[in-house]
Enzyme design. Structure first.
Site, PDB file in Angstrom:
ATOM      1  N   CYS A   1      -6.648  -7.973   4.192  1.00  0.00           N
ATOM      2  CA  CYS A   1      -7.867  -7.161   4.371  1.00  0.00           C
ATOM      3  C   CYS A   1      -9.088  -8.005   4.699  1.00  0.00           C
ATOM      4  O   CYS A   1      -9.539  -8.036   5.836  1.00  0.00           O
ATOM      5  CB  CYS A   1      -8.135  -6.344   3.108  1.00  0.00           C
ATOM      6  SG  CYS A   1      -7.072  -4.898   2.926  1.00  0.00           S
TER       7      CYS A   1
ATOM      8  N   ARG B   1       0.748 -13.018   2.661  1.00  0.00           N
ATOM      9  CA  ARG B   1       0.203 -12.768   3.992  1.00  0.00           C
ATOM     10  C   ARG B   1      -1.160 -13.429   4.183  1.00  0.00           C
ATOM     11  O   ARG B   1      -2.050 -13.307   3.353  1.00  0.00           O
ATOM     12  CB  ARG B   1       0.074 -11.256   4.234  1.00  0.00           C
ATOM     13  CG  ARG B   1       1.398 -10.549   4.428  1.00  0.00           C
ATOM     14  CD  ARG B   1       1.198  -9.050   4.560  1.00  0.00           C
ATOM     15  NE  ARG B   1       0.666  -8.458   3.340  1.00  0.00           N
ATOM     16  CZ  ARG B   1       0.274  -7.183   3.236  1.00  0.00           C
ATOM     17  NH1 ARG B   1       0.348  -6.395   4.288  1.00  0.00           N
ATOM     18  NH2 ARG B   1      -0.181  -6.713   2.093  1.00  0.00           N
TER      19      ARG B   1
ATOM     20  N   THR C   1      -2.015  -3.970   9.914  1.00  0.00           N
ATOM     21  CA  THR C   1      -2.735  -4.168  11.173  1.00  0.00           C
ATOM     22  C   THR C   1      -3.283  -5.592  11.174  1.00  0.00           C
ATOM     23  O   THR C   1      -4.429  -5.820  10.790  1.00  0.00           O
ATOM     24  CB  THR C   1      -3.885  -3.151  11.346  1.00  0.00           C
ATOM     25  OG1 THR C   1      -4.574  -2.995  10.094  1.00  0.00           O
ATOM     26  CG2 THR C   1      -3.352  -1.795  11.775  1.00  0.00           C
TER      27      THR C   1
ATOM     28  N   VAL D   1       0.820  -1.203   0.000  1.00  0.00           N
ATOM     29  CA  VAL D   1       0.000   0.000   0.000  1.00  0.00           C
ATOM     30  C   VAL D   1       0.859   1.260   0.000  1.00  0.00           C
ATOM     31  O   VAL D   1       0.713   2.140  -0.839  1.00  0.00           O
ATOM     32  CB  VAL D   1      -0.952   0.011   1.225  1.00  0.00           C
ATOM     33  CG1 VAL D   1      -1.680   1.346   1.325  1.00  0.00           C
ATOM     34  CG2 VAL D   1      -1.947  -1.132   1.131  1.00  0.00           C
TER      35      VAL D   1
ATOM     36  N   THR E   1      -5.903  -0.150   8.490  1.00  0.00           N
ATOM     37  CA  THR E   1      -7.246  -0.556   8.880  1.00  0.00           C
ATOM     38  C   THR E   1      -7.338  -0.758  10.387  1.00  0.00           C
ATOM     39  O   THR E   1      -6.556  -1.514  10.968  1.00  0.00           O
ATOM     40  CB  THR E   1      -7.638  -1.864   8.169  1.00  0.00           C
ATOM     41  OG1 THR E   1      -7.559  -1.666   6.763  1.00  0.00           O
ATOM     42  CG2 THR E   1      -9.049  -2.272   8.548  1.00  0.00           C
TER      43      THR E   1
END
Length: 439
Positions: free
Chosen positions: A265, A336, A90, A22, A125
């Site tokens: 996410c 991930r 996060t 990101v 997030t």
């Protein structure tokens, strides 16, 4: 002169903290317009960027070589910037509770290097309230400055989709928020420098935080529904993809498909929402149910592999299984929270040690994160079962001859193919007589 004007005139710099899938594209995008410092604690990553290497494949090596971003692992360089964008991960803990240590740690680092007149924007997030209740107090403590007086804070959830070359930073509407009208306007103008389709000004930081966890929770629930249908249809002997294709002929069909839900996410964010809801006394009915279904899909696929091996007259413990793909999604090196690993672990329980192939993933990452040693696709030979776990283009382009030569020499009915992503033609599979199963 406003901070936005100073940034545009290159009198002040933007700092992007956290240079992963990101943060790095954000830094590169802003560097085309203004002066940017790119900070990350990972010195190896910084070295790669400084050598013109893009390990994420998000913008490519050429863009990294040409960018003017000042990549650094020196936190004191943050003192040169006035507009800070935080893009650290996060994750969740083993018990599925939020792991806020990365965002807390970065707040300490920024606070120690924060100067008066700065704006700090979090993109990571979090559940509603984290920015104001946890991050701001850390910034104040470490800097000795007063939020709202000496510096301002905002929140703008990241929406970059790793590996997606269509939906990019520039053409995805950016949600922005600020602690007051002044900061909201400044933050909006800065992001409008790189987001061509514009921004959505949220009414508060908490609204922006909530929007992020809710949009991913919504996707998670919809995929969970399709996964539940896939498990039921499997028992009914009905092909799920055929059902979905028929259903999708209606104009308002949502066009979701079953699959493994991993990544940073969708497989994580719902737990942040649930955590805060339960802290306030509400026990989730739908979101947690969806998470339970999606977290169990690795075991479901592994069980399907075992059943197909048995039906193909294979001795399970002696079977050679090759899994194609370990990243959490197609055409992306990001491993991930990969749910392919759940398939591997479940097969291990049956005494099967699968070989794993992934031309997109970094071998060191796969080994360090999961203890999985990747092999080259050309080394896959004499297998009893091929598992198409991820829809990389390299796997989609395999022809029947290439697929067949990976198997042990036996009748096609004893060659098991498990197609998690439904990338193969079922009609062709049936014609050739393979023992085929797809999600």
């Amino acid at each position: 002169m406003s901070l936005y004007e100073k940034v545009v005139n290159k009198e002040e710099k933007i700092a992007v903290i956290g240079l992963g899938y990101v943060g790095m594209p954000i830094a590169v995008a802003f560097a085309k317009k203004v002066n940017v410092i790119g900070f990350d604690l990972n010195t190896q990553k910084i070295e790669q960027y400084n050598n013109g290497i893009d390990p994420t494949n998000e913008v490519g090596n050429e863009a990294i070589r040409q960018t003017t971003v000042e990549f650094t692992a020196d936190a004191t360089k943050l003192q040169e910037a006035k507009f800070h964008i935080v893009a650290v991960p996060t994750p969740v803990n083993a018990d599925k509770t939020p792991d806020l240590s990365p965002v807390e740690g970065v707040s300490v680092t920024i606070g120690r290097n924060l100067t008066k007149g700065s704006i700090v924007v979090y993109e990571s997030t979090v559940y509603p309230g984290v920015t104001e209740d946890i991050c701001i107090p850390i910034l104040e403590k470490e800097s000795g400055l007063k939020c709202g007086v000496d510096f301002k804070v905002g929140y703008s959830p990241e929406r970059i989709n790793p590996g997606d070359k269509v939906h990019r930073l520039e053409n995805i509407t950016k949600i922005v928020s600020g602690m007051d009208k002044e900061s909201l306007e400044e933050i909006s103008k800065v992001y409008e420098l790189v987001v061509e389709v514009g921004v959505h000004r949220a009414s508060s930081i908490k609204v922006a935080e909530a929007a992020k966890v809710v949009e991913n929770s919504q996707r998670d629930i919809n995929i969970a529904f399709m996964n539940e249908l896939a498990m039921v249809f499997d028992r009914m002997g009905i092909d799920t993809k055929d059902v979905i294709e028929a259903m999708n002929t209606k104009w308002n069909a949502l066009k979701f498909y079953p699959g493994l839900v991993g990544g940073h996410c969708i497989g994580v964010d719902p737990y942040y929402f649930v955590y805060e809801a339960e802290r306030l006394g509400y026990h989730s009915q739908i979101i947690l149910s969806g998470r339970k279904i999606n977290d169990g899909m690795g075991k479901f696929v592994a069980d399907a592999i075992i059943k197909k091996l048995i039906l193909a007259n294979k001795v399970v413990r002696q079977s050679k299984v090759a899994i194609l793909g370990i990243t959490f999604k197609e055409n992306c090196p990001d491993i991930r929270n990969s749910k392919v690993v759940d398939i591997i672990k479940e097969l291990n329980e049956y005494g099967v040690e699968p070989i794993v192939v992934d031309p997109q993933a970094e071998s060191n990452d796969a080994y360090n994160e999961y203890g999985v040693e990747l092999v080259d696709l050309n080394e896959v030979r004499n297998v009893d079962c091929l598992v198409f776990a991820v829809g990389h283009d390299e796997f989609k382009s395999l022809n029947w001859g290439q697929i067949d030569e990976m198997f042990v020499d036996c009748d096609n009915s004893e060659k098991v193919i498990v197609d998690v992503k439904s990338i193969l033609d079922r009609v062709e599979m049936d014609k050739k007589g393979y023992s085929y199963w797809r999600l």
